[in-house]
Design a protein around this motif. Sequence first.
Motif, PDB file in Angstrom:
ATOM      1  N   ASN A 153      -8.350  19.873  -8.209  1.00 24.39           N
ATOM      2  CA  ASN A 153      -8.036  18.540  -8.732  1.00 24.39           C
ATOM      3  C   ASN A 153      -8.576  18.368 -10.147  1.00 24.39           C
ATOM      4  O   ASN A 153      -7.947  17.714 -10.976  1.00 24.39           O
ATOM      5  CB  ASN A 153      -8.614  17.470  -7.809  1.00 24.39           C
ATOM      6  CG  ASN A 153      -7.885  17.446  -6.482  1.00 24.39           C
ATOM      7  OD1 ASN A 153      -6.678  17.325  -6.446  1.00 24.39           O
ATOM      8  ND2 ASN A 153      -8.610  17.615  -5.400  1.00 24.39           N
ATOM      9  N   THR A 194      -6.222  19.811 -12.770  1.00 16.79           N
ATOM     10  CA  THR A 194      -5.057  19.061 -13.282  1.00 16.79           C
ATOM     11  C   THR A 194      -5.280  18.596 -14.723  1.00 16.79           C
ATOM     12  O   THR A 194      -4.328  18.262 -15.421  1.00 16.79           O
ATOM     13  CB  THR A 194      -4.722  17.838 -12.399  1.00 16.79           C
ATOM     14  OG1 THR A 194      -5.867  16.981 -12.325  1.00 16.79           O
ATOM     15  CG2 THR A 194      -4.310  18.256 -11.007  1.00 16.79           C
ATOM     16  N   LEU A 248       2.009  17.846  -7.561  1.00 20.52           N
ATOM     17  CA  LEU A 248       1.402  17.738  -6.224  1.00 20.52           C
ATOM     18  C   LEU A 248       1.953  18.774  -5.243  1.00 20.52           C
ATOM     19  O   LEU A 248       1.191  19.383  -4.476  1.00 20.52           O
ATOM     20  CB  LEU A 248       1.652  16.323  -5.675  1.00 20.52           C
ATOM     21  CG  LEU A 248       1.130  16.022  -4.270  1.00 20.52           C
ATOM     22  CD1 LEU A 248      -0.372  16.171  -4.199  1.00 20.52           C
ATOM     23  CD2 LEU A 248       1.543  14.620  -3.847  1.00 20.52           C
ATOM     24  N   LEU A 276       0.394  22.288  -5.415  1.00 23.61           N
ATOM     25  CA  LEU A 276      -1.020  22.201  -5.022  1.00 23.61           C
ATOM     26  C   LEU A 276      -1.141  22.198  -3.496  1.00 23.61           C
ATOM     27  O   LEU A 276      -1.954  22.915  -2.909  1.00 23.61           O
ATOM     28  CB  LEU A 276      -1.662  20.931  -5.591  1.00 23.61           C
ATOM     29  CG  LEU A 276      -2.196  20.970  -7.022  1.00 23.61           C
ATOM     30  CD1 LEU A 276      -2.721  19.596  -7.423  1.00 23.61           C
ATOM     31  CD2 LEU A 276      -3.297  22.011  -7.187  1.00 23.61           C
ATOM     32  N   TRP A 277      -0.327  21.365  -2.843  1.00 22.07           N
ATOM     33  CA  TRP A 277      -0.343  21.282  -1.370  1.00 22.07           C
ATOM     34  C   TRP A 277       0.067  22.609  -0.746  1.00 22.07           C
ATOM     35  O   TRP A 277      -0.570  23.105   0.183  1.00 22.07           O
ATOM     36  CB  TRP A 277       0.583  20.145  -0.917  1.00 22.07           C
ATOM     37  CG  TRP A 277       0.803  20.116   0.561  1.00 22.07           C
ATOM     38  CD1 TRP A 277      -0.152  19.940   1.537  1.00 22.07           C
ATOM     39  CD2 TRP A 277       2.047  20.282   1.264  1.00 22.07           C
ATOM     40  NE1 TRP A 277       0.416  19.978   2.790  1.00 22.07           N
ATOM     41  CE2 TRP A 277       1.772  20.195   2.652  1.00 22.07           C
ATOM     42  CE3 TRP A 277       3.360  20.483   0.856  1.00 22.07           C
ATOM     43  CZ2 TRP A 277       2.766  20.310   3.620  1.00 22.07           C
ATOM     44  CZ3 TRP A 277       4.343  20.586   1.825  1.00 22.07           C
ATOM     45  CH2 TRP A 277       4.048  20.508   3.186  1.00 22.07           C
ATOM     46  N   THR A 318       0.576  12.294 -13.049  1.00 20.47           N
ATOM     47  CA  THR A 318      -0.123  13.441 -12.459  1.00 20.47           C
ATOM     48  C   THR A 318      -1.484  13.016 -11.907  1.00 20.47           C
ATOM     49  O   THR A 318      -1.842  13.335 -10.771  1.00 20.47           O
ATOM     50  CB  THR A 318      -0.320  14.549 -13.517  1.00 20.47           C
ATOM     51  OG1 THR A 318       0.967  14.946 -14.010  1.00 20.47           O
ATOM     52  CG2 THR A 318      -1.025  15.756 -12.934  1.00 20.47           C
ATOM     53  N   SER A 319      -2.247  12.280 -12.733  1.00 23.90           N
ATOM     54  CA  SER A 319      -3.591  11.845 -12.308  1.00 23.90           C
ATOM     55  C   SER A 319      -3.518  10.898 -11.120  1.00 23.90           C
ATOM     56  O   SER A 319      -4.294  11.014 -10.167  1.00 23.90           O
ATOM     57  CB  SER A 319      -4.307  11.151 -13.472  1.00 23.90           C
ATOM     58  OG  SER A 319      -4.495  12.034 -14.533  1.00 23.90           O
ATOM     59  N   THR A 345      -2.402  12.775  -7.754  1.00 20.91           N
ATOM     60  CA  THR A 345      -3.449  13.625  -7.156  1.00 20.91           C
ATOM     61  C   THR A 345      -4.618  12.785  -6.637  1.00 20.91           C
ATOM     62  O   THR A 345      -5.229  13.115  -5.623  1.00 20.91           O
ATOM     63  CB  THR A 345      -3.963  14.681  -8.160  1.00 20.91           C
ATOM     64  OG1 THR A 345      -4.334  14.038  -9.382  1.00 20.91           O
ATOM     65  CG2 THR A 345      -2.906  15.729  -8.451  1.00 20.91           C
ATOM     66  N   THR A 346      -4.911  11.664  -7.319  1.00 24.04           N
ATOM     67  CA  THR A 346      -5.987  10.774  -6.864  1.00 24.04           C
ATOM     68  C   THR A 346      -5.628  10.133  -5.521  1.00 24.04           C
ATOM     69  O   THR A 346      -6.441  10.111  -4.587  1.00 24.04           O
ATOM     70  CB  THR A 346      -6.259   9.675  -7.912  1.00 24.04           C
ATOM     71  OG1 THR A 346      -6.673  10.288  -9.126  1.00 24.04           O
ATOM     72  CG2 THR A 346      -7.337   8.711  -7.436  1.00 24.04           C
ATOM     73  N   TRP A 394      -3.475  11.174  -3.376  1.00 24.52           N
ATOM     74  CA  TRP A 394      -3.427  12.255  -2.372  1.00 24.52           C
ATOM     75  C   TRP A 394      -4.811  12.515  -1.791  1.00 24.52           C
ATOM     76  O   TRP A 394      -4.992  12.596  -0.573  1.00 24.52           O
ATOM     77  CB  TRP A 394      -2.860  13.510  -3.033  1.00 24.52           C
ATOM     78  CG  TRP A 394      -2.644  14.682  -2.139  1.00 24.52           C
ATOM     79  CD1 TRP A 394      -2.041  14.672  -0.910  1.00 24.52           C
ATOM     80  CD2 TRP A 394      -3.002  16.046  -2.403  1.00 24.52           C
ATOM     81  NE1 TRP A 394      -1.986  15.951  -0.402  1.00 24.52           N
ATOM     82  CE2 TRP A 394      -2.574  16.807  -1.287  1.00 24.52           C
ATOM     83  CE3 TRP A 394      -3.613  16.696  -3.461  1.00 24.52           C
ATOM     84  CZ2 TRP A 394      -2.770  18.190  -1.216  1.00 24.52           C
ATOM     85  CZ3 TRP A 394      -3.789  18.072  -3.394  1.00 24.52           C
ATOM     86  CH2 TRP A 394      -3.380  18.807  -2.288  1.00 24.52           C
ATOM     87  N   GLN A 395      -5.817  12.626  -2.664  1.00 21.92           N
ATOM     88  CA  GLN A 395      -7.200  12.857  -2.222  1.00 21.92           C
ATOM     89  C   GLN A 395      -7.710  11.702  -1.357  1.00 21.92           C
ATOM     90  O   GLN A 395      -8.308  11.919  -0.298  1.00 21.92           O
ATOM     91  CB  GLN A 395      -8.122  13.010  -3.440  1.00 21.92           C
ATOM     92  CG  GLN A 395      -7.992  14.321  -4.164  1.00 21.92           C
ATOM     93  CD  GLN A 395      -8.648  15.461  -3.404  1.00 21.92           C
ATOM     94  OE1 GLN A 395      -9.748  15.346  -2.896  1.00 21.92           O
ATOM     95  NE2 GLN A 395      -7.938  16.567  -3.294  1.00 21.92           N
ATOM     96  N   TYR A 414      -4.189  16.544   4.734  1.00 20.13           N
ATOM     97  CA  TYR A 414      -3.579  16.682   3.411  1.00 20.13           C
ATOM     98  C   TYR A 414      -2.050  16.666   3.490  1.00 20.13           C
ATOM     99  O   TYR A 414      -1.383  16.210   2.560  1.00 20.13           O
ATOM    100  CB  TYR A 414      -4.090  17.948   2.713  1.00 20.13           C
ATOM    101  CG  TYR A 414      -5.415  17.711   2.031  1.00 20.13           C
ATOM    102  CD1 TYR A 414      -5.466  17.202   0.737  1.00 20.13           C
ATOM    103  CD2 TYR A 414      -6.619  17.957   2.682  1.00 20.13           C
ATOM    104  CE1 TYR A 414      -6.677  16.963   0.106  1.00 20.13           C
ATOM    105  CE2 TYR A 414      -7.843  17.711   2.063  1.00 20.13           C
ATOM    106  CZ  TYR A 414      -7.861  17.206   0.776  1.00 20.13           C
ATOM    107  OH  TYR A 414      -9.055  16.942   0.153  1.00 20.13           O
TER     108      TYR A 414
END
Length: 524
Positions: free
Chosen positions: A59, A62, A300, A303-304, A423-424, A427-428, A430-431, A482
């Motif tokens: 993360n 990114t 994303l 990454l997954w 993008t930020s 991913t945020t 998602w976390q 996830y």
Amino acid sequence: MASAPTSASDFLPPPPLTGSARLWGTLALSAATFMNVLDTSIANVSLPAIAGDLGVSPNQGTWVITSFGVANAIAVPLTGWLSQRFGQVRLFTASIMLFVLTSWLCGLAPNMTTLIFLRVLQGLVAGPMIPLSQALLLSSYPKALAGLAMALWSMTTLVAPVMGPLLGGWITDNISWPWIFYINIPVGFGAAFITWSIFHKRESQTRKLPIDSIGLALLVIWVGALQIMLDKGKELDWFHSGEVIALGIVALVGLIAFVIWELTEEHPVVDLSLFKKRNFWAGVLALSVGYGLFFGNVVLLPLWLQQYMGYTATQAGMVLAPVGLMALLLSPLVGKNIGKADPRHFAALAFAVFALVLWMRSNFSTQADMATILIPTLIQGVAMACFFIPLMTITLSGLSHDKIPAASGLSNFVRITAGSFGTSIATTIWQDRAAMHHAQLSEFVNPGSVAANSALSGLASAGLTPDQALGSINRLVDQQAYMLAANDVFYASALIFLLLIPLVYLTRPAQAGAGSADAAAGAH
């Protein structure tokens, strides 16, 4: 070289190129554009490898993408001033050579901090490349062939996102991640040499203009503070952190000061008066939010797949690559018919197809095979073909020809910035959603659960200690958490795409004033 004429009225643009000069010129300009666009997507599938090699989390990795995007966006509005100060050909050639240098240095970066700093430099020097490649290309062709010139140019910008994940994945798996940057070196040298050989005698007029240095400084401050806040927020627990609050205040105050200054400055770095036009503000909003959603999900997905589905970088690249195939086939068709049909219908279709694709992804499970994951990616190409050119046609319609460059620059700045923010944010979220799902799923792993006890007994009989068995269960819970979190992001993105459709119809039907070449020139 003869001295430049003293006034714009004395300056005669050079005649169009002919024969092999035009062919080689088109190839060189397209290669430079290809290299630039490739760098926005080639790192996507390499993030886990880069992060692992440099000792940070994926993360945090990114930042490699967002730092380039924000710096690139900030440099775009400066292109007009720089090209008038130094000349289009000199600036374009210098931009390529500096891009090659920063690419080489990115590959040599010993740690993440250095890599992010170099990616910022790379983004800054890359800013003028795309607008100038369009300008030089259009000057190489007669007006009657302007549409063909931009169609050829658009092909490169569609092929690059297809090649990026495939090339990045293959290089990461078979060589090493620094080579995703080193491959720019021969391409860049070749493009710079051919461009200078053909175009140096066709230099544009230069003149000294004042630069809005305060406006530029405010732009860097508020965009930079907001991006750092978005990137660091998830690490520092958002507004429970004094650092995040301080960054938020700097971004807000910087934005307010920037807007006030730009509206009162005689030579603004960004012409905010364009937002008075309904088609411009609605078109830019739809384009930017749509691009932010698209780009956030494009980062994303690999990454997954790599972190929780066991995919290699090459396999993740193969899943992402077909996104441009349908766009490649359909874009010339859309470009040809954009003047005959209402572009709002094309844009609405793009948003509907994006929503369908993301809804399909929101139903993925950990059992999904590659074919299941590939189908939405293929369909997404239809949306991409109907996305850029129609929305840029809407955005630029009704503007006088002298306003087109400023409008194109401003819309590109907002769109690229939105891609980094998307993008930020993706991913945020998602976390955060993964942490919530993990907590909920963990409640079912208790002494009273038949399924949990059965799984632990099976692992114990396979020779695992109680701690190892619980660790295996925790990894399964992680994988499910996830996956559910990714599904949440996909589903929310699908809903937002549907909400963008009414926004498109707030605009007036596009007027013929903004030609298809102007629209294509602003589309990327």
